[in-house]
Design an enzyme around this catalytic site. Structure first.
Site, PDB file in Angstrom:
ATOM      1  N   ARG A 176       0.300   7.169  -5.647  1.00 56.77           N
ATOM      2  CA  ARG A 176       1.095   6.942  -4.425  1.00 56.77           C
ATOM      3  C   ARG A 176       2.132   8.012  -4.134  1.00 56.77           C
ATOM      4  O   ARG A 176       2.924   7.891  -3.192  1.00 56.77           O
ATOM      5  CB  ARG A 176       1.837   5.598  -4.551  1.00 56.77           C
ATOM      6  N   HIS A 190       6.505  -4.128  -4.618  1.00 49.13           N
ATOM      7  CA  HIS A 190       7.765  -3.379  -4.645  1.00 49.13           C
ATOM      8  C   HIS A 190       8.527  -3.484  -5.958  1.00 49.13           C
ATOM      9  O   HIS A 190       9.760  -3.715  -5.965  1.00 49.13           O
ATOM     10  CB  HIS A 190       8.639  -3.800  -3.472  1.00 49.13           C
ATOM     11  N   GLU A 226       0.294  -2.869  -4.804  1.00 46.64           N
ATOM     12  CA  GLU A 226       1.125  -1.692  -5.049  1.00 46.64           C
ATOM     13  C   GLU A 226       2.393  -2.036  -5.830  1.00 46.64           C
ATOM     14  O   GLU A 226       3.005  -3.076  -5.579  1.00 46.64           O
ATOM     15  CB  GLU A 226       1.521  -1.094  -3.692  1.00 46.64           C
ATOM     16  N   TRP A 269      14.809  -3.786  -6.482  1.00 47.93           N
ATOM     17  CA  TRP A 269      14.645  -4.089  -5.061  1.00 47.93           C
ATOM     18  C   TRP A 269      13.279  -3.697  -4.611  1.00 47.93           C
ATOM     19  O   TRP A 269      12.757  -2.658  -5.002  1.00 47.93           O
ATOM     20  CB  TRP A 269      15.718  -3.386  -4.241  1.00 47.93           C
ATOM     21  N   TYR A 279      11.584  -7.725   0.992  1.00 46.25           N
ATOM     22  CA  TYR A 279      11.159  -6.356   1.318  1.00 46.25           C
ATOM     23  C   TYR A 279       9.970  -6.372   2.286  1.00 46.25           C
ATOM     24  O   TYR A 279       9.058  -7.174   2.150  1.00 46.25           O
ATOM     25  CB  TYR A 279      10.711  -5.603   0.056  1.00 46.25           C
ATOM     26  N   ASP A 291       2.409  -4.726  -1.099  1.00 49.36           N
ATOM     27  CA  ASP A 291       3.394  -4.007  -1.916  1.00 49.36           C
ATOM     28  C   ASP A 291       4.311  -5.012  -2.613  1.00 49.36           C
ATOM     29  O   ASP A 291       5.099  -5.683  -1.943  1.00 49.36           O
ATOM     30  CB  ASP A 291       4.210  -3.073  -1.012  1.00 49.36           C
ATOM     31  N   GLU A 340      -0.761   6.122   3.999  1.00 48.78           N
ATOM     32  CA  GLU A 340       0.184   5.206   4.646  1.00 48.78           C
ATOM     33  C   GLU A 340       0.722   5.880   5.918  1.00 48.78           C
ATOM     34  O   GLU A 340       0.983   7.091   5.907  1.00 48.78           O
ATOM     35  CB  GLU A 340       1.356   4.879   3.714  1.00 48.78           C
ATOM     36  N   GLU A 356       5.118   5.971  -5.894  1.00 43.12           N
ATOM     37  CA  GLU A 356       5.992   6.510  -4.848  1.00 43.12           C
ATOM     38  C   GLU A 356       7.370   6.894  -5.368  1.00 43.12           C
ATOM     39  O   GLU A 356       8.061   7.704  -4.748  1.00 43.12           O
ATOM     40  CB  GLU A 356       6.127   5.536  -3.683  1.00 43.12           C
ATOM     41  N   ARG A 386      -1.392  -3.256   5.755  1.00 47.14           N
ATOM     42  CA  ARG A 386      -0.546  -3.743   4.667  1.00 47.14           C
ATOM     43  C   ARG A 386       0.138  -5.016   5.138  1.00 47.14           C
ATOM     44  O   ARG A 386       0.719  -5.042   6.232  1.00 47.14           O
ATOM     45  CB  ARG A 386       0.499  -2.709   4.280  1.00 47.14           C
TER      46      ARG A 386
HETATM   47  C1  CS2 Z   1       7.655   1.318   0.520  1.00 50.34           C
HETATM   48  C2  CS2 Z   1       8.736   2.107   1.155  1.00 50.34           C
HETATM   49  O1  CS2 Z   1       6.211   2.177   2.139  1.00 50.34           O
HETATM   50  C3  CS2 Z   1       6.307   1.718   1.008  1.00 50.34           C
HETATM   51  O2  CS2 Z   1       5.326   1.554   0.273  1.00 50.34           O
HETATM   52  O3  CS2 Z   1       7.662   1.100  -0.804  1.00 50.34           O
HETATM   53  O4  CS2 Z   1       9.018   1.513   2.349  1.00 50.34           O
HETATM   54  C4  CS2 Z   1      10.003   2.238   0.367  1.00 50.34           C
HETATM   55  O5  CS2 Z   1      10.649   1.025   0.260  1.00 50.34           O
HETATM   56  C5  CS2 Z   1      10.900   3.251   1.028  1.00 50.34           C
HETATM   57  O6  CS2 Z   1      10.222   4.434   1.179  1.00 50.34           O
HETATM   58  C6  CS2 Z   1      12.174   3.492   0.230  1.00 50.34           C
HETATM   59  O7  CS2 Z   1      12.849   4.542   0.751  1.00 50.34           O
HETATM   60 MG    MG Z   2       5.754   0.972  -1.662  1.00 56.35          MG
END
Ligand code: CS2
Ligand code: MG
Length: 409
Positions: A290, A219, A243, A409, A159, A217, A346, A269, A147
Site C-alpha cells: 500500500r 485502519h 487493509e 486511530w 474512521y 480499511d 486508490e 501506507e 471501498r
Molecule cells: C486511509 C487514509 O486512504 C486510506 O487508506 O488510510 O485516508 C489515511 O487515513 C490518511 O491518508 C491519513 O493521512
Molecule cells: Mg488506509
C-alpha cells in the site's frame, strides 16, 4: 542539465500540501510532493534547511546518485519525514528527465503494461441506506471498485465515514485532517466494530451482487487475533482486500492473521522503506503493497519495492487519499501504468481549490485512471495561485477507548 533553483511551496487550498519545484539552468521545471498529513511543516523545513542547499548546481540527470546521496549522507535514515523529503526530490528529478526526453514518465519506466489503471473509490454511510446511496453515487461517477466504510452502533465517530456537508472532500469523500489548533479525540470499541462489520458486507453483497470488488480499511485498530477473526468472518463476502487490519510494526503479527483467514491483506501506507516489508513479503503475509510514492522515497525506491514484491506475486495497491497531492498522485499513476504487478489504485478526487492550484493531465474514465501523455509527470503547480492559500494548522484525529486508553486511530 543542472539544478539552478529549488523552491519549497507550502499551500493550503482544500488542505495543506508541500510541493518542491526544481528549475534547471536550461529552464526546465520539475515538481515533487512531500506532503505528510498533519506534519507538513516538518518536511518543508527538512527540505528548506537541509536538502535544498545540497541540490543547487547538481546534475539533474543523476537521479540514483542523488537518491543514494540524500539517503546515506543524512546518516539518520528512514522515517516518514526523511523519506517524504527524498521522495519530493526524486519525483521532481524524474519529471525533469522525462521532460528533457520529451516523453511521458511512464515511457522511461518501461512503457505502458496496460491501457488503464483500475481505481477504487470511497463509499461510506452512517447507516446502511446512506451507505447504499454512497455506493450508487460512486458507481454513477464511474468507479468499478468500492471501498466500504460505515459508522458502528455505540461509537460516535469512526474512521472513513464522511460527515457529509463540511467534510472538506467531495460529498462522498472523507478528509480526516481537520483545520484546528489541536487534534480531535474520537472514541473506539473493537468489539462493537467486530460485531457490526460482517453484517454490513452481507447487506452490501445482497444489494450489489457477488462481482463488485469491495475493499475495507480496518485502519490499524485490531489486535492480531481480532484481525484474524474479522478476516474469517468476511470470507463469505469475498473482499478484494482487508487493509491495515492490525498495526504492523511487528510484521510477524500477520503470521497469526494469515494462519486463520484467506481474506486478501493490504498493508503499508504508513511504511517508508522496503525494510518495513521484509518479513511480510518474504513470508507471503500480504497480497498488496500500500505504499505511496510520496511516503516511500519516490519513484526510485517505490519501483524497487514493487519489483521485490513481484518476486512473491504480491501486487501494488498504491495509497491515494487527498493528502497525497496531485503531484504524488500523478507519480503513482505513471508507476501503475508501467509495472507488471499492478493490483489497484486508490483514488480520492481532490477539491476544486486544489484543482485551481495544480494543473493536471491525468484522467478518470469508466473506472480507469491514466496519467496522460504530456512530457514528464503531466502535473504542475501554479505558484501564484498557491500563494493565495497559506498553510493552516491541521491535525489528524486520535482515539481513546472507553477506559481512556489511547488507541490506534
Ligand atoms: C486511509 C487514509 O486512504 C486510506 O487508506 O488510510 O485516508 C489515511 O487515513 C490518511 O491518508 C491519513 O493521512
Ligand atoms: Mg488506509
Amino acid at each position: 542539465m543542472n539544478i539552478d533553483t529549488a523552491e519549497v511551496i507550502v499551500s493550503s487550498p482544500d488542505r495543506n500540501f508541500v510541493t518542491l519545484k526544481l528549475t534547471t539552468d536550461d529552464d526546465l521545471t520539475g515538481v515533487g510532493d512531500g506532503t505528510l498529513n498533519g506534519r507538513e511543516r516538518a518536511v518543508a523545513a527538512y527540505l528548506e534547511d537541509h536538502v535544498v542547499p545540497l541540490l543547487l548546481g547538481r546534475d539533474a540527470h543523476a537521479i540514483e546518485d542523488t537518491w543514494q546521496f540524500l539517503y546515506r549522507s543524512a546518516y539518520w535514515r528512514r522515517g516518514p519525514v526523511t523519506m517524504a523529503a527524498i521522495a519530493a526530490v526524486d519525483v521532481a528529478l524524474w519529471d525533469l528527465k522525462a521532460k528533457a526526453a520529451g516523453l511521458p514518465l511512464y515511457q522511461l519506466l518501461g512503457g505502458a503494461s496496460r491501457t488503464g489503471i483500475m481505481a477504487y473509490g470511497h463509499a461510506s454511510g452512517r447507516d446502511i441506506d446512506e451507505l447504499f446511496d454512497s455506493i450508487r453515487h460512486q458507481l454513477e461517477v464511474g468507479f468499478r471498485s468500492i471501498r466500504v466504510q460505515t459508522s458502528v452502533p455505540g461509537i460516535d465517530a469512526v474512521y472513513g465515514v464522511a460527515m457529509r456537508a463540511g467534510s472538506g472532500a467531495e460529498p462522498h469523500g472523507y478528509e480526516p485532517a481537520q483545520r484546528a489548533p489541536l487534534p480531535a479525540e474520537e472514541d473506539w470499541d473493537s468489539s462493537a466494530y467486530l460485531r457490526h462489520i460482517p453484517s454490513v458486507f452481507e447487506a452490501v453483497r445482497a444489494e450489489f451482487g457477488p462481482e463488485l470488488p469491495l475493499l475495507h480499511d480496518a485502519h490499524h485498530r485490531l489486535t492480531p487475533i481480532q484481525a484474524a477473526r474479522l478476516g474469517k468472518d468476511l470470507e463469505p463476502y469475498d473482499l478484494f482486500w482487508l487493509e491495515d487490519c492490525t498495526p504492523a510494526e511487528n510484521q510477524e503479527a500477520l503470521r497469526l492473521v494469515r494462519h486463520h483467514t484467506t481474506t486478501p491483506m493490504a498493508i503499508g501506507e504508513v511504511f517508508n522503506t522496503v525494510w518495513d516489508y521484509q518479513t511480510l513479503i518474504r513470508e507471503q503475509l500480504i497480497d498488496y503493497v500500500r505504499s505511496a510514492v510520496t511516503h516511500t522515497g519516490g519513484i526510485t525506491a517505490t519501483r524497487k519495492l514493487l519489483d521485490y514484491a513481484a518476486q512473491y506475486q504480491i501486487k501494488s495497491g498504491i495509497h491515494g487519499p487527498t493528502d497525497i497531492s496531485p503531484v504524488g498522485m500523478a507519480a503513482a499513476l505513471h508507476l501503475d501504468l508501467a509495472i507488471h504487478n499492478f493490483g489497484i489504485q486508490e483514488y480520492m478526487p481532490h477539491g476544486a481549490l486544489t484543482n485551481e492550484v495544480f494543473q493536471q493531465s491525468f484522467t478518470f474514465q469508466d473506472g480507469y485512471l491514466h496519467p496522460g501523455d504530456h512530457p514528464g509527470l503531466g502535473v504542475d503547480i501554479d505558484g501564484d495561485a498557491a500563494g493565495h492559500f497559506p498553510y493552516q494548522p491541521a491535525y489528524l484525529p486520535f482515539s481513546r477507548l472507553k477506559d481512556g486508553t489511547v488507541h490506534d486511530w
